[in-house]
Design an enzyme around this catalytic site. Structure first.
Site, short mmCIF file in Angstrom:
data_model
loop_
_atom_site.label_atom_id
_atom_site.label_comp_id
_atom_site.label_asym_id
_atom_site.label_seq_id
_atom_site.Cartn_x
_atom_site.Cartn_y
_atom_site.Cartn_z
N HIS A 1 0.78 -1.11 0.00
CA HIS A 1 -0.01 0.04 -0.11
C HIS A 1 0.96 1.43 -0.07
CE1 HIS A 1 -3.00 -2.80 1.16
NE2 HIS A 1 -4.15 -1.70 1.42
N GLU B 1 -1.67 6.78 -1.10
CA GLU B 1 -3.22 6.67 -1.11
C GLU B 1 -3.26 8.09 0.06
OE1 GLU B 1 -4.51 3.63 1.53
OE2 GLU B 1 -6.45 4.31 1.38
#
Ligand SMILES: [Zn+2]
Length: 336
Positions: free
Chosen positions: A195, A198
Site C-alpha cells: 500500500h 493513498e
C-alpha cells in the site's frame, strides 16, 4: 445511480486483486457469525462513515471485525461467505488479503490462522467456482520481527494458496522495519505488493518501489501528482490496485469525477478496479464499475482491458492465468 446500472455489470467476469477479509464482512456474513445481531449494530460497528477524516480515522473501523475473527470456525465461515458474495458479483479470480498476526488474540497460532484460511479458500473455490488465492499482510506499525514472521508464513504456505506478501495500514509509519521481510521475499522469488500513494503523495510510491521493490502498488492513486512517476510506472509496468470508493471515503478525492483512475489509465499505467473493503465501504465490484462508467464513460472494452491488466499482474502461475483468461475473454465476447 440507479440499481440497473449496477446490475448491468454484475454478469461480467471480474478479477479482484485488492480485497481485505476483515473489512469485507457484509451484514449477512456478520449475522452468520453473531446470530441475531441487529442491522443497526452492524452498521455502527462494521461500516465506516461515508466520509472519514483521513486514512487513520478510517482504519479505526476494522476493530470489531478483527475481534470476531479469532477462531478457526469464524475465519472459515467469513471467508466462505465473502467468496460466495464475490461469485454473485461476477468475480472469477481473487487474491484475498489479511494480516495473520491480527488473528492470534484468543489462542490460535499464526500458522493455524494461515492454514485455516488456506483450507477455506480451497473449499470456497470448489463451492463457488471463484479461483481464490491469498496474500498475507504485514502492517506499517509492526516491528521487524512481526514482518519477518509474516513473510515466513507466506513462504511456508506458498504451495497451499498464499501467492504474495503485502504491506498495509497507516502510511505514516516508516518502511524501515519491513525492508528485511521484503528482501527475504525477493530472495525467494516471492511476489509482493504494498500500500502506498493513498494517504501520502507520490513520494510514498517512489520510496516504496525503491526500498521494498514490489511488483504492484495498493492504491498508488496520488502518483498522478508527479508526471515523471506516472511515466515510470507505465514504462516498468508497475500495476496499481485502484479502489475508487475507498479513496472517496478516506478523503483522497472528494468525488468520483475527480478520481485519478481515468487519467492514470489514459497515461498507460497498468491498473485494476477493486473494492478494498466490501463491508467497511458497503460496495461491490459491480458498483465500482458502474460508478466509473458514470464518471468517466468507460465502456465494456475499458473494463475488459483493465481486467486483462489485472490478470497479467496477478500472482498466479502462468498456466493458471491461461485458465482464468479463457473465462474472462469468453464473458466479454459472448452476447449478453
Ligand atoms: Zn487496502
Amino acid at each position: 445511480m440507479g440499481p440497473t446500472s449496477v446490475i448491468s455489470f454484475q454478469h461480467l467476469p471480474k478479477i479482484e486483486l485488492h480485497v481485505h477479509l476483515d473489512t469485507s464482512l457484509s451484514l449477512e456474513n456478520v449475522q452468520g457469525l453473531i446470530p441475531g445481531i441487529s442491522s443497526d449494530d452492524y452498521y455502527r460497528d462494521y461500516v465506516a462513515p461515508k466520509h472519514c477524516r483521513d486514512l487513520a480515522d478510517f482504519l479505526r473501523f476494522p476493530i470489531s471485525a478483527i475481534a470476531l475473527l479469532q477462531s478457526r470456525e469464524n475465519l472459515e465461515m467469513a471467508l466462505l461467505q465473502l467468496v460466495r458474495e464475490m461469485s454473485f458479483d461476477g468475480v472469477i479470480y481473487t487474491e484475498i488479503r489479511f494480516a495473520p498476526l491480527l488473528h492470534i488474540d484468543q489462542g490460535l497460532t499464526s500458522d493455524e490462522v494461515v492454514s485455516t484460511l488456506c483450507t477455506a479458500s480451497k473449499k470456497a473455490e470448489m463451492e463457488s467456482g471463484v479461483v481464490t488465492r491469498i496474500l498475507l499482510c504485514t502492517l506499517r506499525h509492526f516491528e521487524v520481527e512481526q514482518s519477518m514472521e509474516t513473510v515466513r508464513l507466506a513462504l511456508k504456505f506458498r504451495e497451499q494458496g498464499v501467492v504474495g506478501l503485502d504491506l498495509a495500514a497507516d502510511e505514516g509509519y516508516s518502511l524501515n522495519a519491513h525492508i528485511p521481510a521484503f528482501r527475504m521475499a525477493a530472495e525467494n522469488n516471492f511476489p509482493c505488493t504494498a500500500h502506498a500513494g493513498e494517504a501520502r503523495g507520490p513520494a510514498s510510491v517512489s520510496e516504496t518501489l525503491e526500498f521494498l521493490g514490489p511488483r504492484r502498488i495498493g492504491h498508488g492513486v496520488r502518483s498522478i501528482e508527479d508526471p515523471e512517476l506516472v511515466r515510470m510506472l507505465a514504462q516498468h509496468r508497475i500495476h496499481l490496485e485502484v479502489c475508487p470508493s475507498s479513496n472517496l471515503q478516506t478523503g483522497v478525492f472528494s468525488k468520483m469525477t475527480q478520481h485519478s483512475i481515468d487519467a492514470l489509465y489514459r497515461a498507460g499505467v497498468s491498473l485494476s478496479v477493486n473494492t478494498d473493503g466490501r463491508g467497511l465501504t458497503q460496495t461491490t465490484l459491480s458498483r465500482e464499475y458502474a460508478l466509473i462508467a458514470q464518471a468517466f464513460g468507460w465502456t465494456m472494452e475499458d473494463f475488459l482491458l483493465t481486467n486483462r491488466m489485472a490478470l497479467q499482474a496477478s500472482f498466479l502461475p502462468s498456466a493458471m492465468k491461461e485458465v482464468v483468461r479463457e473465462r474472462l475473454e469468453k464473458g466479454y465476447h459472448s452476447p449478453h
